[in-house]
Design a protein around this motif. Structure first.
Motif, PDB file in Angstrom:
ATOM      1  N   ALA A  24       0.834  -1.207   0.000  1.00  0.00           N
ATOM      2  CA  ALA A  24       0.000   0.000   0.000  1.00  0.00           C
ATOM      3  C   ALA A  24       0.867   1.255   0.000  1.00  0.00           C
ATOM      4  CB  ALA A  24      -0.920  -0.011   1.216  1.00  0.00           C
ATOM      5  N   ARG A  25       1.974   1.231   0.746  1.00  0.00           N
ATOM      6  CA  ARG A  25       2.869   2.387   0.763  1.00  0.00           C
ATOM      7  C   ARG A  25       3.527   2.588  -0.598  1.00  0.00           C
ATOM      8  NH1 ARG A  25       7.229   1.824   3.884  1.00  0.00           N
ATOM      9  NH2 ARG A  25       6.787  -0.128   4.973  1.00  0.00           N
ATOM     10  N   ALA A 209       8.090   5.367  -0.240  1.00  0.00           N
ATOM     11  CA  ALA A 209       7.581   4.432   0.771  1.00  0.00           C
ATOM     12  C   ALA A 209       8.455   4.392   2.017  1.00  0.00           C
ATOM     13  CB  ALA A 209       7.450   3.023   0.175  1.00  0.00           C
ATOM     14  N   PRO A 210       8.653   5.533   2.705  1.00  0.00           N
ATOM     15  CA  PRO A 210       9.430   5.523   3.943  1.00  0.00           C
ATOM     16  C   PRO A 210       8.761   4.679   5.013  1.00  0.00           C
ATOM     17  CG  PRO A 210       8.278   7.609   3.689  1.00  0.00           C
ATOM     18  CD  PRO A 210       8.106   6.872   2.397  1.00  0.00           C
ATOM     19  N   ALA A 211       9.563   4.155   5.938  1.00  0.00           N
ATOM     20  CA  ALA A 211       9.027   3.307   7.005  1.00  0.00           C
ATOM     21  C   ALA A 211       8.224   4.142   7.998  1.00  0.00           C
ATOM     22  CB  ALA A 211      10.164   2.590   7.726  1.00  0.00           C
ATOM     23  N   ARG A 217      14.137   6.425   5.537  1.00  0.00           N
ATOM     24  CA  ARG A 217      13.420   7.541   4.927  1.00  0.00           C
ATOM     25  C   ARG A 217      12.913   7.210   3.521  1.00  0.00           C
ATOM     26  NH1 ARG A 217      18.195   9.668   6.501  1.00  0.00           N
ATOM     27  NH2 ARG A 217      18.735  10.344   4.383  1.00  0.00           N
ATOM     28  N   GLY A 218      12.929   5.940   3.177  1.00  0.00           N
ATOM     29  CA  GLY A 218      12.407   5.523   1.889  1.00  0.00           C
ATOM     30  C   GLY A 218      13.482   5.357   0.837  1.00  0.00           C
ATOM     31  N   HIS A 219      13.191   4.536  -0.159  1.00  0.00           N
ATOM     32  CA  HIS A 219      14.096   4.338  -1.278  1.00  0.00           C
ATOM     33  C   HIS A 219      14.135   5.592  -2.154  1.00  0.00           C
ATOM     34  CE1 HIS A 219      13.926   0.186  -0.028  1.00  0.00           C
ATOM     35  NE2 HIS A 219      14.791  -0.158  -0.946  1.00  0.00           N
ATOM     36  N   GLY A 220      15.128   5.611  -3.026  1.00  0.00           N
ATOM     37  CA  GLY A 220      15.139   6.629  -4.053  1.00  0.00           C
ATOM     38  C   GLY A 220      14.226   6.204  -5.186  1.00  0.00           C
TER      39      GLY A 220
END
Length: 324
Positions: A24-25, A209-211, A217-220
């Protein structure tokens, strides 16, 4: 919901609720990354490296308006997707080509794919350019600053900066026993190499999609639009005149040496531990053997030996009688 074995292939947390939450993120991050004027209506969308549908299942509301395609190298995952989701799923090889005609896809989604392609990345990028329509989009996630704290470089106290071009960690890992190599990219390197034949609409080193718990802080994420002729793999790989290419190569070599030395130390440690365990087991076996010899040599064992032999003969005779 796919079975645990298939969920485990695409994430460290194989719980069903975690699988669903991450998907979902990713869907929400895709919506934020696509151009504001993007419409799903009448589009053909390919989930490249779909796994067992972690992100794809959250795109299903769009299936009424567009054609969803999905492919992966893992046959069991593709078979599950084909049976349970209303998409056109097919198995692809570890190398191009895809079973798609030229210019027939409007959007390619590559979530957690180029983050692991250490050798074939240029061939696949060229192939995705082939199947994209003239103005088709490619959205791909990358390892960047947002997840650097998980890298070997961070363990060695190095920063994510312009000395990162394209660097491959743990190249010895495979996809059967783990998640394969981890590939890191720098923004300037992506613009230089991936921008050959594509318009780079956006590049972000983090934020995809940061945790929720702040663990990362999320992928690039990179958003490309096909431009003109499809670049060859050789053209995509060719080093640039940019002096950062040299700095990145040196940094990558340093990281490879540090990681290699770390692995050697770990292997030696495991070898020493295994040798110590072998010595311990041999000593235990010697003690047990000595105790057994002592029991056999005891007075009671010598005195009872004739009786025990007679008992064994009687037991064998009874056994033969029962068998007859």
């Amino acid at each position: 919901m796919p079975p645990r074995s298939l969920r485990a292939r695409v994430g460290h947390d194989d719980r069903a609720d975690a699988f669903d939450e991450v998907g979902a993120r990713c869907r929400a991050a895709i919506d934020r990354t696509l151009p504001a004027d993007w419409s799903w209506e009448g589009r053909r969308v390919l989930d490249f490296g779909c796994g067992s549908g972690r992100t794809l299942r959250h795109l299903l509301p769009e299936a009424e308006n567009c054609t969803l395609l999905a492919c992966d190298v893992h046959r069991e995952s593709v078979e599950w997707v084909a049976r349970h989701l209303p998409v056109e799923a097919f198995e692809c090889g570890a190398e191009p080509p895809l079973a798609l005609e030229d210019g027939t896809v409007d959007l390619v989604l590559a979530v957690s794919v180029f983050t692991h392609l250490s050798e074939s990345w240029a061939r696949w990028l060229s192939e995705l350019g082939r199947v994209l329509a003239a103005d088709g989009l490619l959205l791909a996630t990358v390892h960047g600053a947002g997840v650097w704290q998980r890298s070997a470089g961070a363990r060695f106290g190095l920063r994510y900066d312009e000395r990162i071009g394209m660097h491959v960690e743990q190249p010895w890992e495979d996809f059967d026993s783990g998640f394969g190599p981890a590939v890191w990219h720098g923004e300037w390197w992506l613009r230089e190499h991936w921008g050959r034949g594509f318009d780079v609409l956006s590049v972000a080193a983090e934020g995809f999609a940061p945790a929720p718990d702040g663990a990362h802080r999320g992928h690039g994420v990179v958003l490309l639009r096909r431009r003109g002729a499809v670049p060859s793999a050789a053209e995509l790989e060719r080093p640039a005149d940019d002096p950062r290419e040299r700095d990145a190569a040196l940094q990558s070599a340093l990281l490879a040496r540090l990681e290699g030395a770390e692995q050697v130390r770990a292997w030696r440690g495991r070898a020493v531990a295994a040798e110590a365990e072998l010595v311990r087991e041999r000593a235990e076996l010697a003690r047990a053997s000595a105790e057994l010899d002592a029991v056999r040599a005891s007075t009671i064992m010598r005195a009872s030996e004739p009786l025990r032999r007679r008992w064994y003969r009687l037991k064998r005779g009874v056994g033969r009688s029962v068998a007859r």
